[in-house]
Design a protein around this motif. Structure first.
Motif, PDB file in Angstrom:
ATOM      1  N   THR A 201       8.761  -4.206  -2.053  1.00  0.00           N
ATOM      2  CA  THR A 201      10.001  -4.969  -2.089  1.00  0.00           C
ATOM      3  C   THR A 201       9.737  -6.437  -1.767  1.00  0.00           C
ATOM      4  O   THR A 201       8.675  -6.784  -1.234  1.00  0.00           O
ATOM      5  CB  THR A 201      11.017  -4.418  -1.070  1.00  0.00           C
ATOM      6  OG1 THR A 201      10.503  -4.659   0.256  1.00  0.00           O
ATOM      7  CG2 THR A 201      11.276  -2.925  -1.276  1.00  0.00           C
ATOM      8  N   ASP A 202      10.723  -7.272  -2.049  1.00  0.00           N
ATOM      9  CA  ASP A 202      10.611  -8.688  -1.678  1.00  0.00           C
ATOM     10  C   ASP A 202      10.419  -8.830  -0.171  1.00  0.00           C
ATOM     11  O   ASP A 202       9.608  -9.637   0.287  1.00  0.00           O
ATOM     12  CB  ASP A 202      11.864  -9.456  -2.100  1.00  0.00           C
ATOM     13  CG  ASP A 202      11.954  -9.696  -3.602  1.00  0.00           C
ATOM     14  OD1 ASP A 202      11.190  -9.070  -4.371  1.00  0.00           O
ATOM     15  OD2 ASP A 202      12.793 -10.518  -4.002  1.00  0.00           O
ATOM     16  N   ASP A 203      11.173  -8.039   0.605  1.00  0.00           N
ATOM     17  CA  ASP A 203      11.041  -8.101   2.067  1.00  0.00           C
ATOM     18  C   ASP A 203       9.628  -7.728   2.515  1.00  0.00           C
ATOM     19  O   ASP A 203       9.064  -8.367   3.402  1.00  0.00           O
ATOM     20  CB  ASP A 203      12.058  -7.189   2.749  1.00  0.00           C
ATOM     21  CG  ASP A 203      13.475  -7.741   2.695  1.00  0.00           C
ATOM     22  OD1 ASP A 203      13.640  -8.955   2.430  1.00  0.00           O
ATOM     23  OD2 ASP A 203      14.420  -6.953   2.914  1.00  0.00           O
ATOM     24  N   GLN A 204       9.059  -6.682   1.909  1.00  0.00           N
ATOM     25  CA  GLN A 204       7.693  -6.288   2.261  1.00  0.00           C
ATOM     26  C   GLN A 204       6.699  -7.378   1.868  1.00  0.00           C
ATOM     27  O   GLN A 204       5.747  -7.651   2.606  1.00  0.00           O
ATOM     28  CB  GLN A 204       7.336  -4.957   1.600  1.00  0.00           C
ATOM     29  CG  GLN A 204       8.064  -3.785   2.203  1.00  0.00           C
ATOM     30  CD  GLN A 204       7.900  -2.524   1.374  1.00  0.00           C
ATOM     31  OE1 GLN A 204       7.887  -2.559   0.150  1.00  0.00           O
ATOM     32  NE2 GLN A 204       7.779  -1.386   2.070  1.00  0.00           N
ATOM     33  N   PHE A 205       6.921  -8.001   0.716  1.00  0.00           N
ATOM     34  CA  PHE A 205       6.059  -9.110   0.298  1.00  0.00           C
ATOM     35  C   PHE A 205       6.043 -10.187   1.383  1.00  0.00           C
ATOM     36  O   PHE A 205       4.987 -10.661   1.797  1.00  0.00           O
ATOM     37  CB  PHE A 205       6.541  -9.701  -1.032  1.00  0.00           C
ATOM     38  CG  PHE A 205       5.842 -10.981  -1.402  1.00  0.00           C
ATOM     39  CD1 PHE A 205       4.633 -10.955  -2.084  1.00  0.00           C
ATOM     40  CD2 PHE A 205       6.382 -12.221  -1.059  1.00  0.00           C
ATOM     41  CE1 PHE A 205       3.973 -12.136  -2.418  1.00  0.00           C
ATOM     42  CE2 PHE A 205       5.731 -13.399  -1.380  1.00  0.00           C
ATOM     43  CZ  PHE A 205       4.535 -13.360  -2.061  1.00  0.00           C
ATOM     44  N   HIS A 206       7.238 -10.569   1.843  1.00  0.00           N
ATOM     45  CA  HIS A 206       7.328 -11.624   2.858  1.00  0.00           C
ATOM     46  C   HIS A 206       6.709 -11.176   4.182  1.00  0.00           C
ATOM     47  O   HIS A 206       6.081 -11.982   4.875  1.00  0.00           O
ATOM     48  CB  HIS A 206       8.782 -12.061   3.049  1.00  0.00           C
ATOM     49  CG  HIS A 206       9.329 -12.791   1.866  1.00  0.00           C
ATOM     50  ND1 HIS A 206       8.836 -13.997   1.440  1.00  0.00           N
ATOM     51  CD2 HIS A 206      10.320 -12.466   1.004  1.00  0.00           C
ATOM     52  CE1 HIS A 206       9.497 -14.397   0.369  1.00  0.00           C
ATOM     53  NE2 HIS A 206      10.404 -13.487   0.082  1.00  0.00           N
ATOM     54  N   GLN A 207       6.872  -9.912   4.520  1.00  0.00           N
ATOM     55  CA  GLN A 207       6.280  -9.393   5.760  1.00  0.00           C
ATOM     56  C   GLN A 207       4.754  -9.479   5.702  1.00  0.00           C
ATOM     57  O   GLN A 207       4.113  -9.934   6.646  1.00  0.00           O
ATOM     58  CB  GLN A 207       6.734  -7.948   5.986  1.00  0.00           C
ATOM     59  CG  GLN A 207       6.247  -7.366   7.288  1.00  0.00           C
ATOM     60  CD  GLN A 207       6.698  -5.921   7.487  1.00  0.00           C
ATOM     61  OE1 GLN A 207       7.074  -5.225   6.553  1.00  0.00           O
ATOM     62  NE2 GLN A 207       6.650  -5.473   8.720  1.00  0.00           N
TER      63      GLN A 207
ATOM     64  N   TYR B 241      -0.093   0.716   6.226  1.00  0.00           N
ATOM     65  CA  TYR B 241      -1.174   0.104   5.459  1.00  0.00           C
ATOM     66  C   TYR B 241      -2.372  -0.192   6.366  1.00  0.00           C
ATOM     67  O   TYR B 241      -3.514   0.128   6.022  1.00  0.00           O
ATOM     68  CB  TYR B 241      -0.713  -1.183   4.766  1.00  0.00           C
ATOM     69  CG  TYR B 241      -1.877  -1.977   4.235  1.00  0.00           C
ATOM     70  CD1 TYR B 241      -2.557  -1.571   3.086  1.00  0.00           C
ATOM     71  CD2 TYR B 241      -2.346  -3.102   4.903  1.00  0.00           C
ATOM     72  CE1 TYR B 241      -3.662  -2.271   2.622  1.00  0.00           C
ATOM     73  CE2 TYR B 241      -3.435  -3.812   4.450  1.00  0.00           C
ATOM     74  CZ  TYR B 241      -4.098  -3.395   3.304  1.00  0.00           C
ATOM     75  OH  TYR B 241      -5.198  -4.080   2.858  1.00  0.00           O
ATOM     76  N   VAL B 242      -2.127  -0.784   7.510  1.00  0.00           N
ATOM     77  CA  VAL B 242      -3.222  -1.140   8.426  1.00  0.00           C
ATOM     78  C   VAL B 242      -3.982   0.112   8.849  1.00  0.00           C
ATOM     79  O   VAL B 242      -5.218   0.144   8.814  1.00  0.00           O
ATOM     80  CB  VAL B 242      -2.687  -1.922   9.649  1.00  0.00           C
ATOM     81  CG1 VAL B 242      -3.756  -2.088  10.715  1.00  0.00           C
ATOM     82  CG2 VAL B 242      -2.144  -3.280   9.210  1.00  0.00           C
ATOM     83  N   ARG B 243      -3.261   1.158   9.208  1.00  0.00           N
ATOM     84  CA  ARG B 243      -3.899   2.405   9.656  1.00  0.00           C
ATOM     85  C   ARG B 243      -4.711   3.046   8.527  1.00  0.00           C
ATOM     86  O   ARG B 243      -5.895   3.372   8.704  1.00  0.00           O
ATOM     87  CB  ARG B 243      -2.820   3.378  10.149  1.00  0.00           C
ATOM     88  CG  ARG B 243      -3.355   4.740  10.587  1.00  0.00           C
ATOM     89  CD  ARG B 243      -2.230   5.666  11.072  1.00  0.00           C
ATOM     90  NE  ARG B 243      -1.069   5.730  10.192  1.00  0.00           N
ATOM     91  CZ  ARG B 243      -1.010   6.453   9.067  1.00  0.00           C
ATOM     92  NH1 ARG B 243      -2.048   7.160   8.697  1.00  0.00           N
ATOM     93  NH2 ARG B 243       0.092   6.464   8.331  1.00  0.00           N
TER      94      ARG B 243
ATOM     95  N   MET C  67       2.288   5.656   3.041  1.00  0.00           N
ATOM     96  CA  MET C  67       2.212   4.211   2.856  1.00  0.00           C
ATOM     97  C   MET C  67       3.602   3.608   2.658  1.00  0.00           C
ATOM     98  O   MET C  67       3.984   3.248   1.553  1.00  0.00           O
ATOM     99  CB  MET C  67       1.338   3.902   1.633  1.00  0.00           C
ATOM    100  CG  MET C  67      -0.104   4.337   1.781  1.00  0.00           C
ATOM    101  SD  MET C  67      -1.010   3.313   2.917  1.00  0.00           S
ATOM    102  CE  MET C  67      -0.912   1.756   2.097  1.00  0.00           C
ATOM    103  N   SER C  68       4.357   3.465   3.742  1.00  0.00           N
ATOM    104  CA  SER C  68       5.701   2.900   3.595  1.00  0.00           C
ATOM    105  C   SER C  68       5.941   1.665   4.459  1.00  0.00           C
ATOM    106  O   SER C  68       7.009   1.071   4.373  1.00  0.00           O
ATOM    107  CB  SER C  68       6.752   3.964   3.911  1.00  0.00           C
ATOM    108  OG  SER C  68       6.590   4.442   5.230  1.00  0.00           O
ATOM    109  N   SER C  69       4.945   1.260   5.255  1.00  0.00           N
ATOM    110  CA  SER C  69       5.143   0.095   6.125  1.00  0.00           C
ATOM    111  C   SER C  69       3.821  -0.657   6.298  1.00  0.00           C
ATOM    112  O   SER C  69       2.755  -0.153   5.935  1.00  0.00           O
ATOM    113  CB  SER C  69       5.651   0.541   7.498  1.00  0.00           C
ATOM    114  OG  SER C  69       4.632   1.247   8.196  1.00  0.00           O
TER     115      SER C  69
END
Length: 163
Positions: free
Chosen positions: A136-142, A55-57, A49-51
């Motif tokens: 991360t903040d970037d992941q939150f925004h993604q 998560y979708v998969r 679970m790193s992207s």
């Protein structure tokens, strides 16, 4: 067990908006259980679970297994707080199939919390190390780019929650 008819509680809100906190509160009702996606994903896919695509998969695999289980619980009189993200129309459509396949009522809990509040809570949550996933903040925004506010045309019984 409660004599009330079973209810599927569905959670819609951005990361760190308070979905799990609300789920915990809702689960205090007699005859109600919580099924928490993050706990199951962490247990079944701890190193995968790193992207967003991970998560979708992984979430898709979990939903395939969990769907019939949730319907069984509802049809056997238990209310279920499904602490899974209902943040896109596609996710909510899957949850609609659970309602349709059961005799339960439902509530779609929509947490309307600003990005700033979510990010503050996220940083606090990350600092404690108690949550199974550091975001991360970037992941939150993604993830937030894909957030879709549910509309009346989706036909859910919506319960709104603010900051």
């Amino acid at each position: 067990m409660s004599n009330a008819s079973p209810t599927l509680h569905i959670m819609c809100g951005k990361i760190a908006s308070g979905k799990s906190t609300l789920a915990s509160r809702l689960s205090r009702t007699q005859g109600t259980i919580v099924i928490a996606e993050d706990e199951w994903l962490n247990a079944l896919f701890p190193n995968e679970m790193s992207s967003l695509s991970d998560y979708v998969r992984c979430s898709s695999s979990l939903r395939r297994v969990m769907g019939p289980h949730v319907v069984s619980l509802l049809n056997n009189g238990l209310s279920v707080v499904l602490d899974f993200a209902a943040n896109t129309v596609t996710q909510r459509n899957w949850m609609r199939t659970l309602v349709s396949a059961s005799s339960a009522s439902h509530q779609l809990h929509v947490l309307d919390v600003s990005d700033e509040v979510c990010l503050r809570r996220l940083r606090e949550r990350n600092a404690t190390g108690e949550h199974p996933f550091v975001v991360t903040d970037d992941q939150f925004h993604q993830f937030t780019k894909y957030f879709e506010v549910p509309g009346p045309s989706e036909g859910f019984n919506i319960v709104k929650h603010g900051n």
